[in-house]
Design a protein around this motif. Structure first.
Motif, PDB file in Angstrom:
ATOM      1  N   ASP A  18      27.420  39.598  49.391  1.00 37.38           N
ATOM      2  CA  ASP A  18      27.777  41.009  49.264  1.00 37.38           C
ATOM      3  C   ASP A  18      29.106  41.203  48.541  1.00 37.38           C
ATOM      4  OD1 ASP A  18      25.482  41.722  50.589  1.00 37.38           O
ATOM      5  OD2 ASP A  18      26.461  42.059  52.525  1.00 37.38           O
ATOM      6  N   ARG A  19      29.957  40.176  48.547  1.00 43.15           N
ATOM      7  CA  ARG A  19      31.294  40.290  47.976  1.00 43.15           C
ATOM      8  C   ARG A  19      31.431  39.651  46.595  1.00 43.15           C
ATOM      9  NH1 ARG A  19      31.209  40.669  53.212  1.00 43.15           N
ATOM     10  NH2 ARG A  19      32.815  41.898  54.311  1.00 43.15           N
ATOM     11  N   ILE A  20      30.316  39.211  46.025  1.00 46.44           N
ATOM     12  CA  ILE A  20      30.373  38.501  44.748  1.00 46.44           C
ATOM     13  C   ILE A  20      30.940  39.376  43.641  1.00 46.44           C
ATOM     14  CG2 ILE A  20      28.880  37.655  42.888  1.00 46.44           C
ATOM     15  CD1 ILE A  20      29.690  35.546  44.937  1.00 46.44           C
ATOM     16  N   GLY A  21      30.647  40.661  43.660  1.00 46.57           N
ATOM     17  CA  GLY A  21      31.197  41.538  42.640  1.00 46.57           C
ATOM     18  C   GLY A  21      32.710  41.517  42.630  1.00 46.57           C
ATOM     19  N   ALA A  22      33.315  41.457  43.821  1.00 46.31           N
ATOM     20  CA  ALA A  22      34.779  41.407  43.917  1.00 46.31           C
ATOM     21  C   ALA A  22      35.322  40.016  43.626  1.00 46.31           C
ATOM     22  CB  ALA A  22      35.220  41.863  45.309  1.00 46.31           C
ATOM     23  N   VAL A  23      34.525  38.980  43.900  1.00 47.62           N
ATOM     24  CA  VAL A  23      34.933  37.606  43.596  1.00 47.62           C
ATOM     25  C   VAL A  23      34.953  37.372  42.087  1.00 47.62           C
ATOM     26  CG1 VAL A  23      34.225  35.174  43.788  1.00 47.62           C
ATOM     27  CG2 VAL A  23      34.154  36.654  45.812  1.00 47.62           C
ATOM     28  N   ASP A  24      34.113  38.078  41.358  1.00 44.38           N
ATOM     29  CA  ASP A  24      33.972  37.892  39.919  1.00 44.38           C
ATOM     30  C   ASP A  24      35.120  38.573  39.175  1.00 44.38           C
ATOM     31  OD1 ASP A  24      33.099  37.353  37.382  1.00 44.38           O
ATOM     32  OD2 ASP A  24      31.313  38.634  37.475  1.00 44.38           O
ATOM     33  N   THR A  25      36.297  37.972  39.298  1.00 38.88           N
ATOM     34  CA  THR A  25      37.499  38.483  38.637  1.00 38.88           C
ATOM     35  C   THR A  25      38.379  37.310  38.257  1.00 38.88           C
ATOM     36  OG1 THR A  25      39.535  39.759  38.950  1.00 38.88           O
ATOM     37  CG2 THR A  25      38.553  38.815  40.924  1.00 38.88           C
ATOM     38  N   ALA A  26      39.127  37.470  37.180  1.00 39.23           N
ATOM     39  CA  ALA A  26      40.051  36.417  36.751  1.00 39.23           C
ATOM     40  C   ALA A  26      41.303  36.363  37.616  1.00 39.23           C
ATOM     41  CB  ALA A  26      40.441  36.636  35.291  1.00 39.23           C
ATOM     42  N   ASP A  27      41.522  37.367  38.454  1.00 39.30           N
ATOM     43  CA  ASP A  27      42.688  37.439  39.331  1.00 39.30           C
ATOM     44  C   ASP A  27      42.397  36.673  40.620  1.00 39.30           C
ATOM     45  OD1 ASP A  27      44.628  38.157  41.210  1.00 39.30           O
ATOM     46  OD2 ASP A  27      44.779  40.221  40.487  1.00 39.30           O
ATOM     47  N   ARG A  28      43.012  35.491  40.785  1.00 33.84           N
ATOM     48  CA  ARG A  28      42.677  34.663  41.954  1.00 33.84           C
ATOM     49  C   ARG A  28      43.070  35.326  43.270  1.00 33.84           C
ATOM     50  NH1 ARG A  28      47.276  31.978  40.232  1.00 33.84           N
ATOM     51  NH2 ARG A  28      46.054  30.881  38.690  1.00 33.84           N
ATOM     52  N   THR A  29      44.115  36.131  43.265  1.00 32.90           N
ATOM     53  CA  THR A  29      44.509  36.819  44.493  1.00 32.90           C
ATOM     54  C   THR A  29      43.455  37.845  44.892  1.00 32.90           C
ATOM     55  OG1 THR A  29      46.852  36.492  44.006  1.00 32.90           O
ATOM     56  CG2 THR A  29      46.306  38.224  45.578  1.00 32.90           C
ATOM     57  N   ALA A  30      42.974  38.622  43.933  1.00 34.43           N
ATOM     58  CA  ALA A  30      41.907  39.589  44.227  1.00 34.43           C
ATOM     59  C   ALA A  30      40.641  38.866  44.655  1.00 34.43           C
ATOM     60  CB  ALA A  30      41.646  40.452  42.995  1.00 34.43           C
ATOM     61  N   ARG A  31      40.376  37.724  44.035  1.00 34.20           N
ATOM     62  CA  ARG A  31      39.198  36.925  44.389  1.00 34.20           C
ATOM     63  C   ARG A  31      39.278  36.471  45.846  1.00 34.20           C
ATOM     64  NH1 ARG A  31      39.501  32.072  40.792  1.00 34.20           N
ATOM     65  NH2 ARG A  31      39.610  33.721  39.226  1.00 34.20           N
ATOM     66  N   ALA A  32      40.441  35.983  46.238  1.00 32.26           N
ATOM     67  CA  ALA A  32      40.617  35.531  47.616  1.00 32.26           C
ATOM     68  C   ALA A  32      40.554  36.692  48.594  1.00 32.26           C
ATOM     69  CB  ALA A  32      41.948  34.795  47.746  1.00 32.26           C
ATOM     70  N   ARG A  33      41.182  37.809  48.243  1.00 30.58           N
ATOM     71  CA  ARG A  33      41.186  38.960  49.132  1.00 30.58           C
ATOM     72  C   ARG A  33      39.790  39.532  49.320  1.00 30.58           C
ATOM     73  NH1 ARG A  33      45.453  40.127  52.387  1.00 30.58           N
ATOM     74  NH2 ARG A  33      45.031  42.343  52.179  1.00 30.58           N
TER      75      ARG A  33
END
Length: 375
Positions: free
Chosen positions: A292-307
């Motif tokens: 469900d969170r893959i859309g938010a994981v798909d970012t070049a920003d590792r902090t946003a990916r972790a959050r």
């Protein structure tokens, strides 16, 4: 050189320049003698709480080292060197590297550990993140270790003191994530430690196929999943390797170029011998939570990916775990670290604590970067 300080809240670091495996191990053992003794003491307490007697653990530690020597001689030399440098019996380092095999032999069940998500965009580097969940009493055992290979290859791993590898990345563009699994075929005839398999993949594999071939060549007695990712600057590949004594299954990317894994088997054949149940583990809730969170994981920003993995039990999906101190230590679980791989740069980034603690300036890199350079 070791950066360990038990009063710090960040993760210890060690950089090895030695090219000879035995000397690398000895130098590591000498530099980290106190930490290695403490690591074995923590595992002794855990093994004893789960029914493991000293004599049996010694036998299993010796077997783990012997299996390593037969399958990965250089890593056996490194492990033996660690023991010698730290003034520890070699079987004790065998037991540390074979800790998953010892726990499988003790027929341990429980919450399990770790949630991994990998996205391969159509262009650019893979985007990866995972939690490392373990007993909260093991917080001081975390390590970021960078080492040189004679070929010029550099390996960087997030691991535990005394364990040769776990999650990692290489300067050649290969990375691995790591989750424990449990299978009906797990047994007491200690095989090649799964942590040794992960490290040998980091040391030697250049492609996903190389990693598959290495994993299938090992005689295993315990189960785990190693998610292997490669990136050559233009093209990326990935597969989840579900390891068990019953065999090794290769999980491909889904149609969205995504791989997610928690702590139960996804291969249909191996899933028939699943050793984890919903009664003791949140793994079956965490997996759809990751998807469900893959859309938010798909970012070049590792902090946003972790959050994106910031989700607690009270919200229904305990991806970010916190210890319940009403339970005894051997039954408590916590997300002790959050890790992301940068395969384009050949760097591993780790943040102490689970996703809810991740801040932009809290990442540590392996290899180490000058202060202020982490973005």
């Amino acid at each position: 050189m070791s950066g360990f300080d038990p009063q710090r809240t960040d993760i210890a670091t060690h950089v090895s320049a030695e090219l000879d495996p035995a000397e690398r191990g000895r130098a590591f053992g000498r530099a980290n003698r106190t930490e290695l003794h403490a690591a074995f003491a923590r595992y002794t307490t855990l093994f004893e709480a789960l029914g493991g007697k000293t004599g049996l653990i010694a036998e299993w530690g010796e077997r783990a080292l012997a299996e390593t020597a037969a399958w990965a001689p250089a890593l056996a030399e490194e492990i033996a060197g660690m023991a010698d440098g730290a003034g520890l019996d070699r079987w004790r380092l065998g037991a540390l590297n074979g800790r998953t095999e010892v726990l499988a032999a003790l027929a341990v069940t429980g919450e399990g550990e770790c949630s991994t998500a990998v996205v391969l965009p159509r262009t650019g580097a893979p985007r990866t993140v995972q939690t490392w969940d373990w007993h909260d009493t093991f917080r001081d055992g975390m390590l970021l270790w960078s080492l040189e290979q004679g070929s010029g290859r550099r390996v960087h791993t997030f691991t535990e003191f005394g364990v040769v590898g776990k999650i990692g990345v290489t300067s050649t563009g290969l990375g691995v994530h790591f989750n424990v699994l449990r299978h009906a075929s797990d047994h007491t005839g200690i095989g090649v430690p799964v942590h040794v398999v992960a490290r040998r993949i980091l040391d030697e594999a250049d492609t996903v196929r190389d990693a598959v071939d290495l994993a299938r060549s090992a005689r295993l007695s315990a189960s785990s999943v190693i998610t292997v990712i490669t990136f050559d600057g233009e093209r990326a590949e990935a597969a989840g390797l579900e390891l068990s004594p019953a065999g090794v299954a290769e999980l491909p990317l889904d149609e969205d170029r995504v791989l997610v894994h928690t702590n139960h088997f996804l291969d249909p054949k191996l899933a028939e011998g699943e050793g984890t149940t919903a009664a003791v583990s949140s793994t079956y809730d965490r997996l759809p939570g990751l998807r469900d969170r893959i859309g938010a994981v798909d970012t070049a920003d590792r902090t946003a990916r972790a959050r994106a993995l910031h989700s607690h039990r009270d919200g229904g999906v305990p991806i970010c775990a916190h210890a319940d101190h009403a339970l005894p230590a051997h039954l408590r679980w916590e997300s002790l670290a959050t890790i992301s791989l940068d395969l384009g740069a050949g760097r591993l980034y780790a943040h102490e604590g689970g996703p809810c603690r991740v801040e932009q300036d809290g990442w540590q890199a392996a290899p180490p970067e000058p202060q202020g350079e982490i973005a």
